[in-house]
Design a protein around this motif. Structure first.
Motif, PDB file in Angstrom:
ATOM      1  N   ILE A 169       0.833  -1.209   0.000  1.00 40.51           N
ATOM      2  CA  ILE A 169       0.000   0.000   0.000  1.00 40.51           C
ATOM      3  C   ILE A 169       0.864   1.253   0.000  1.00 40.51           C
ATOM      4  O   ILE A 169       1.790   1.386   0.801  1.00 40.51           O
ATOM      5  N   GLU A 171      -0.654   5.141  -0.405  1.00 39.92           N
ATOM      6  CA  GLU A 171      -1.824   5.951  -0.719  1.00 39.92           C
ATOM      7  C   GLU A 171      -1.534   6.934  -1.849  1.00 39.92           C
ATOM      8  O   GLU A 171      -0.517   7.629  -1.834  1.00 39.92           O
ATOM      9  N   THR A 181       8.745  -0.347   3.659  1.00 42.34           N
ATOM     10  CA  THR A 181       7.796  -0.995   4.565  1.00 42.34           C
ATOM     11  C   THR A 181       8.330  -1.249   5.969  1.00 42.34           C
ATOM     12  O   THR A 181       7.589  -1.731   6.830  1.00 42.34           O
ATOM     13  N   THR A 225       2.516  -1.487   4.319  1.00 45.01           N
ATOM     14  CA  THR A 225       2.373  -0.092   3.897  1.00 45.01           C
ATOM     15  C   THR A 225       3.755   0.520   3.724  1.00 45.01           C
ATOM     16  O   THR A 225       4.632   0.350   4.568  1.00 45.01           O
ATOM     17  N   ARG A 227       5.908   3.442   4.136  1.00 46.69           N
ATOM     18  CA  ARG A 227       5.982   4.717   4.866  1.00 46.69           C
ATOM     19  C   ARG A 227       7.354   5.393   4.674  1.00 46.69           C
ATOM     20  O   ARG A 227       7.707   6.283   5.431  1.00 46.69           O
TER      21      ARG A 227
END
Length: 233
Positions: A169, A171, A181, A225, A227
């Motif tokens: 993921i 966004e 990650t 995710t 980040r």
């Protein structure tokens, strides 16, 4: 130890990091970048030398962040150039820095960063999002989604797990990179923003980490995710 995370890192994730004995410093929003990466650690920040606690930061990062570094005894230099919205002006600090190697698209590396690392073996790769694309396991062991990085580093006798892109993921974009990650907390523990059991290639990652006696810790029960890495110093 201090860990650096995107300002959008959730409270449960930060709570888990704190329970591991880490002090948390958030990377603030950079309005010069597009939303998907405007708080990513590896876009605005990089560790130059863990032993001496020396880092490089986005020259326009706010003074609260700079003061936080000083309070923690972390020295820093600033980027020569400012980060900007469009590639390649957003990747000037996104290098993979190892003990003996400095890996990046050297054409676009910030001058102050390159000058600091010039005594290492410099490896040029086409992928400007180099750190985003690489999950560091040890100084000669990496996980990546980028075949160009894989092909370049195999020439230097790295052990690399090459995974297909996707299923991470990020966004605002179709998918993120494996390097964003998580990151090593210590030589034998790696924290992930998400759970490898929810990742299409999680078994391969777990097996590769086990090869180097690294145990994964999951900061949330969800898909991985991106980040922008987890840096610990």
């Amino acid at each position: 130890m201090v860990c650096f995370v995107d300002y959008r890192t959730t409270y449960p994730e930060k709570e888990k990091l704190s329970s591991l004995g880490l002090e948390i410093i958030e990377i603030p929003i950079c309005n010069d970048l597009y939303e998907s990466i405007n708080g990513h650690v590896d876009i605005q920040f990089n560790i130059l030398d863990k032993k001496s606690k020396k880092v490089i930061i986005n020259k326009n990062i706010n003074n609260n962040f700079k003061n936080n570094l000083k309070d923690k005894g972390i020295t820093y230099i600033e980027s020569k150039n400012s980060l900007k919205y469009n590639y390649p002006n957003d990747i000037i600090l996104n290098a993979l820095i190892l003990e003996k190697y400095f890996i990046h698209n050297l054409k676009f590396t910030d001058e102050n960063l390159l000058n600091d690392q010039k005594d290492k073996i410099l490896i040029n790769v086409k992928q400007g999002y180099t750190k985003c694309s690489c999950l560091y396991v040890s100084d000669k062991a990496l996980i990546t989604n980028d075949s160009g990085i894989y092909n370049s580093l195999c020439k230097y006798d790295f052990d690399i797990l090459l995974l297909p892109p996707g299923d991470i993921i990020l966004e605002g974009l179709n998918y993120g990179f494996i390097g964003g990650t998580g990151g090593l907390i210590n030589n034998n523990t790696m924290a992930f923003f998400g759970d490898l059991n929810h990742y299409k290639y999680g078994n391969e990652v777990i097996s590769f980490l086990s090869k180097y006696n690294v145990k994964p810790i999951y900061l949330k029960n969800s898909k991985l995710t991106d980040r922008g890495s987890l840096f610990v110093i």
